[in-house]
Design an enzyme around this catalytic site. Structure first.
Site, PDB file in Angstrom:
ATOM      1  N   CYS A   1       0.662  -1.288  -0.013  1.00  9.56           N
ATOM      2  CA  CYS A   1      -0.030  -0.177  -0.153  1.00  9.56           C
ATOM      3  C   CYS A   1       0.774   1.337  -0.026  1.00  9.56           C
ATOM      4  O   CYS A   1       1.752   1.453   0.742  1.00  9.56           O
ATOM      5  CB  CYS A   1      -0.934  -0.146   1.081  1.00  9.56           C
TER       6      CYS A   1
ATOM      7  N   CYS B   1       0.521   4.799   6.949  1.00 11.44           N
ATOM      8  CA  CYS B   1      -0.134   4.656   8.215  1.00 11.44           C
ATOM      9  C   CYS B   1       0.873   3.864   9.283  1.00 11.44           C
ATOM     10  O   CYS B   1       1.113   2.872   8.941  1.00 11.44           O
ATOM     11  CB  CYS B   1      -1.378   3.987   7.902  1.00 11.44           C
TER      12      CYS B   1
ATOM     13  N   CYS C   1       0.215   0.287  10.314  1.00  9.44           N
ATOM     14  CA  CYS C   1      -0.107  -0.728   9.412  1.00  9.44           C
ATOM     15  C   CYS C   1       0.950  -1.642   8.394  1.00  9.44           C
ATOM     16  O   CYS C   1       1.768  -1.115   8.104  1.00  9.44           O
ATOM     17  CB  CYS C   1      -0.941  -0.146   8.209  1.00  9.44           C
TER      18      CYS C   1
ATOM     19  N   CYS D   1     -16.638  -9.198   5.459  1.00  5.86           N
ATOM     20  CA  CYS D   1     -15.802  -7.877   4.954  1.00  5.86           C
ATOM     21  C   CYS D   1     -14.463  -8.020   4.273  1.00  5.86           C
ATOM     22  O   CYS D   1     -13.650  -8.554   4.625  1.00  5.86           O
ATOM     23  CB  CYS D   1     -15.346  -7.437   6.425  1.00  5.86           C
TER      24      CYS D   1
ATOM     25  N   CYS E   1     -19.460   1.934   8.576  1.00  5.76           N
ATOM     26  CA  CYS E   1     -18.483   1.024   9.421  1.00  5.76           C
ATOM     27  C   CYS E   1     -17.463   2.090   9.635  1.00  5.76           C
ATOM     28  O   CYS E   1     -16.722   2.323   9.035  1.00  5.76           O
ATOM     29  CB  CYS E   1     -18.501  -0.143   9.088  1.00  5.76           C
TER      30      CYS E   1
ATOM     31  N   ARG F   1     -18.087  -2.615  17.857  1.00  8.80           N
ATOM     32  CA  ARG F   1     -17.288  -3.973  17.593  1.00  8.80           C
ATOM     33  C   ARG F   1     -16.041  -3.956  18.341  1.00  8.80           C
ATOM     34  O   ARG F   1     -15.269  -2.907  18.365  1.00  8.80           O
ATOM     35  CB  ARG F   1     -16.887  -4.104  16.042  1.00  8.80           C
TER      36      ARG F   1
HETATM   37  N1  SAM Z   1      -6.887   0.510   3.071  1.00 12.12           N
HETATM   38  C1  SAM Z   1      -7.965   0.695   3.637  1.00 12.12           C
HETATM   39  C2  SAM Z   1      -7.996   1.931   4.578  1.00 12.12           C
HETATM   40  O1  SAM Z   1      -7.016   2.250   5.087  1.00 12.12           O
HETATM   41  O2  SAM Z   1      -9.072   2.315   4.951  1.00 12.12           O
HETATM   42  C3  SAM Z   1      -8.781  -0.674   4.282  1.00 12.12           C
HETATM   43  C4  SAM Z   1      -7.659  -1.527   5.042  1.00 12.12           C
HETATM   44  S1  SAM Z   1      -7.026  -0.779   6.467  1.00 12.12           S
HETATM   45  C5  SAM Z   1      -6.114  -2.217   6.800  1.00 12.12           C
HETATM   46  C6  SAM Z   1      -8.425  -0.782   7.599  1.00 12.12           C
HETATM   47  C7  SAM Z   1      -8.379  -0.522   9.023  1.00 12.12           C
HETATM   48  O3  SAM Z   1      -7.420  -1.461   9.697  1.00 12.12           O
HETATM   49  C8  SAM Z   1      -7.591   0.860   9.198  1.00 12.12           C
HETATM   50  O4  SAM Z   1      -8.161   1.824   9.327  1.00 12.12           O
HETATM   51  C9  SAM Z   1      -7.021   0.400  10.905  1.00 12.12           C
HETATM   52  O5  SAM Z   1      -8.304   1.038  11.493  1.00 12.12           O
HETATM   53  C10 SAM Z   1      -6.979  -1.009  10.894  1.00 12.12           C
HETATM   54  N2  SAM Z   1      -5.676  -1.367  11.077  1.00 12.12           N
HETATM   55  C11 SAM Z   1      -4.538  -1.501  10.345  1.00 12.12           C
HETATM   56  N3  SAM Z   1      -3.662  -1.929  10.937  1.00 12.12           N
HETATM   57  C12 SAM Z   1      -3.779  -2.269  12.088  1.00 12.12           C
HETATM   58  C13 SAM Z   1      -3.258  -2.763  13.366  1.00 12.12           C
HETATM   59  N4  SAM Z   1      -1.616  -3.047  13.231  1.00 12.12           N
HETATM   60  N5  SAM Z   1      -3.705  -2.776  14.551  1.00 12.12           N
HETATM   61  C14 SAM Z   1      -5.289  -2.330  14.690  1.00 12.12           C
HETATM   62  N6  SAM Z   1      -5.827  -1.944  13.442  1.00 12.12           N
HETATM   63  C15 SAM Z   1      -5.464  -1.765  12.573  1.00 12.12           C
HETATM   64  C1  DTB Z   2     -11.355  -2.630  11.384  1.00 11.49           C
HETATM   65  O1  DTB Z   2     -11.698  -1.636  11.957  1.00 11.49           O
HETATM   66  N1  DTB Z   2     -10.288  -3.437  11.744  1.00 11.49           N
HETATM   67  C2  DTB Z   2     -10.222  -4.395  10.806  1.00 11.49           C
HETATM   68  C3  DTB Z   2     -11.268  -3.922   9.822  1.00 11.49           C
HETATM   69  N2  DTB Z   2     -11.915  -2.850  10.253  1.00 11.49           N
HETATM   70  C4  DTB Z   2     -10.797  -3.983   8.354  1.00 11.49           C
HETATM   71  C5  DTB Z   2      -8.773  -4.514  10.332  1.00 11.49           C
HETATM   72  C6  DTB Z   2      -7.818  -4.773  11.620  1.00 11.49           C
HETATM   73  C7  DTB Z   2      -6.462  -5.146  10.851  1.00 11.49           C
HETATM   74  C8  DTB Z   2      -5.639  -5.582  11.864  1.00 11.49           C
HETATM   75  C9  DTB Z   2      -4.157  -5.706  11.195  1.00 11.49           C
HETATM   76  C10 DTB Z   2      -3.992  -6.838  10.222  1.00 11.49           C
HETATM   77  O2  DTB Z   2      -4.467  -7.886  10.442  1.00 11.49           O
HETATM   78  O3  DTB Z   2      -3.434  -6.349   9.102  1.00 11.49           O
HETATM   79 FE1  SF4 Z   3      -2.919   1.231   3.355  1.00 10.61          FE
HETATM   80 FE2  SF4 Z   3      -2.911  -0.077   5.661  1.00 10.61          FE
HETATM   81 FE3  SF4 Z   3      -3.057   2.641   5.652  1.00 10.61          FE
HETATM   82 FE4  SF4 Z   3      -5.110   1.019   4.575  1.00 10.61          FE
HETATM   83  S1  SF4 Z   3      -4.282   1.121   6.694  1.00 10.61           S
HETATM   84  S2  SF4 Z   3      -4.247   2.855   3.737  1.00 10.61           S
HETATM   85  S3  SF4 Z   3      -3.757  -0.814   4.075  1.00 10.61           S
HETATM   86  S4  SF4 Z   3      -1.216   1.446   4.871  1.00 10.61           S
END
Ligand code: SAM
Ligand code: DTB
Ligand code: SF4
Length: 345
Positions: free
Chosen positions: A67, A71, A74, A111, A202, A274
């Site tokens: 990506c 963030c 992530c 999802c 959501c 949730r």
């Molecule tokens: N790329 C899209 C976005 O950022 O909206 C969708 C996927 S992104 C992985 C969705 C959500 O996952 C993020 O907004 C964040 O709240 C959650 N997330 C990502 N990494 C995480 C982590 N290490 N621990 C907890 N939540 C995480």
């Molecule tokens: C949300 O609030 N949490 C989920 C879903 N919406 C997309 C994602 C959590 C991701 C946790 C890190 C991972 O598994 O990559």
């Molecule tokens: Fe990309 Fe992860 Fe950020 Fe979603 S949360 S925009 S997957 S870097």
């Protein structure tokens, strides 16, 4: 607004769903004695929901890694070396096999997550096709694909997408410290497109990124003061992944996590709250407190997107021990404000 004699926290006997919360009111809720806060949250919860029924969602990462966003939490960001490799969009058949597995294991919502900043129109077409096929299986559908234009939101809605997940994650101020490649206003713009397209929202956040109590309160204030509350509010605990800038963040105090669930429940009484990422590192007792504080939805299945979630047998055992049961789609339909697209379980 009525106030308790011994607290600045707003009273709970005001029946209306509010959209005008102040930061001070929310901080006062956070500062209530734990037992008082949980009692209030459970009282609000019982006024709107069966306290023993939990909505079950299952996640699938349909497009993993690589990506362009930065963030700091992530594992899928291309900016960090986390061991997550970039993959292409999954094949339709593979996605449908996973969706069937989720349905047969008892999930009511599927999802689909993609590691995109914003999808191209061609990607949206492919996801629209997946959405229609997953709905055919009798599941509610949710997608989280990054920022959407209004026409893209319309296209997904037309394909039958029920929910769009797009988290605000933290306060506007702290957001700038965690993400450099977009602003919280970009997020709010997409949420507007999702609403205008007629989808359920959501939207929630993450705790444990080094944010202050004020940042948590401000996140919840922003969510609760949206013109319509998100139907689903995921509260994630940071999964600390090696290689991300937040790998060494301090753990969240378990009671502070539970408090945040309770305050979310009080502010957004009709929303599903949730208990999302982070359950793998929580005890059964902490999860039970989260349900007592008004959480009524979980992600079920051994993987979130790229990180582990509790084993399904552990969750089934937890439900048995607590006398909890999965909410059926039919029940959800009865409780939902827009049930056009829901199918009987
Ligand atoms: N790329 C899209 C976005 O950022 O909206 C969708 C996927 S992104 C992985 C969705 C959500 O996952 C993020 O907004 C964040 O709240 C959650 N997330 C990502 N990494 C995480 C982590 N290490 N621990 C907890 N939540 C995480
Ligand atoms: C949300 O609030 N949490 C989920 C879903 N919406 C997309 C994602 C959590 C991701 C946790 C890190 C991972 O598994 O990559
Ligand atoms: Fe990309 Fe992860 Fe950020 Fe979603 S949360 S925009 S997957 S870097």
């Amino acid at each position: 607004m009525l106030f308790n004699a011994d607290s600045d926290a707003p009273a709970i006997d005001a029946p209306e769903v509010r959209h005008d919360w102040t930061l001070d009111e929310i901080l006062a809720l956070f500062r209530l004695p734990f037992i008082d806060l949980i009692h209030r949250a459970q009282t609000v919860h019982r006024a709107h929901f069966d306290p023993n029924a939990v909505q079950i969602s299952t996640l699938l990462s349909i497009k993993t890694g690589g990506c362009p966003e930065d963030c700091g939490y992530c594992p899928q960001s291309a900016h960090y070396k986390t061991g997550v490799t970039s993959q292409k969009l999954m094949d339709r058949d593979e996605v449908l096999a996973e969706a069937k597995r989720a349905r047969d294991a008892g999930a009511s919502r599927f999802c689909m997550g993609a590691a995109w900043r914003s999808p191209r129109d061609a990607d949206v077409e492919k996801v629209a096709d997946l959405v229609a096929a997953v709905k055919e299986l009798g599941l509610e559908t949710c997608a989280t694909l990054g920022m959407l234009t209004r026409p893209q939101a319309d296209r997904l809605r037309a394909a039958g997408l029920d929910f769009y997940n797009h988290n605000l994650d933290t306060s506007a101020e702290f957001y700038r410290q965690v993400i450099g490649t977009r602003t919280i206003d970009d997020r709010l713009e997409t949420l507007g497109h999702v609403r205008e397209a007629g989808m359920h929202v959501c939207c929630g956040g993450i705790l444990g990124m080094g944010e202050s109590l004020e940042d948590r309160a401000e996140l919840l204030r922003t969510l609760a003061n949206l013109a319509e509350h998100p139907e689903s509010v995921p509260i994630n605990q940071l999964v600390r992944v090696e290689g991300t800038p937040l790998a060494g963040a301090e753990a969240v105090d378990p009671f502070d996590f539970v408090r945040t669930i309770a305050v979310a429940r009080i502010l957004m009484p009709r929303s599903f709250v949730r208990l999302s990422a982070g359950r793998e590192s929580m005890s059964d007792e902490q999860q039970a407190l989260c349900f007592l504080a008004g959480a009524n939805s979980i992600f079920y299945g051994e993987k979130l997107l790229t990180t582990p979630n509790p084993a399904t047998h552990a969750d089934r055992r937890l439900f048995e021990r607590l006398g909890l049961r999965p909410l059926t789609l039919a029940e959800h339909e009865a409780e939902s404000c827009d049930s056009r697209s829901l199918l009987d379980a």
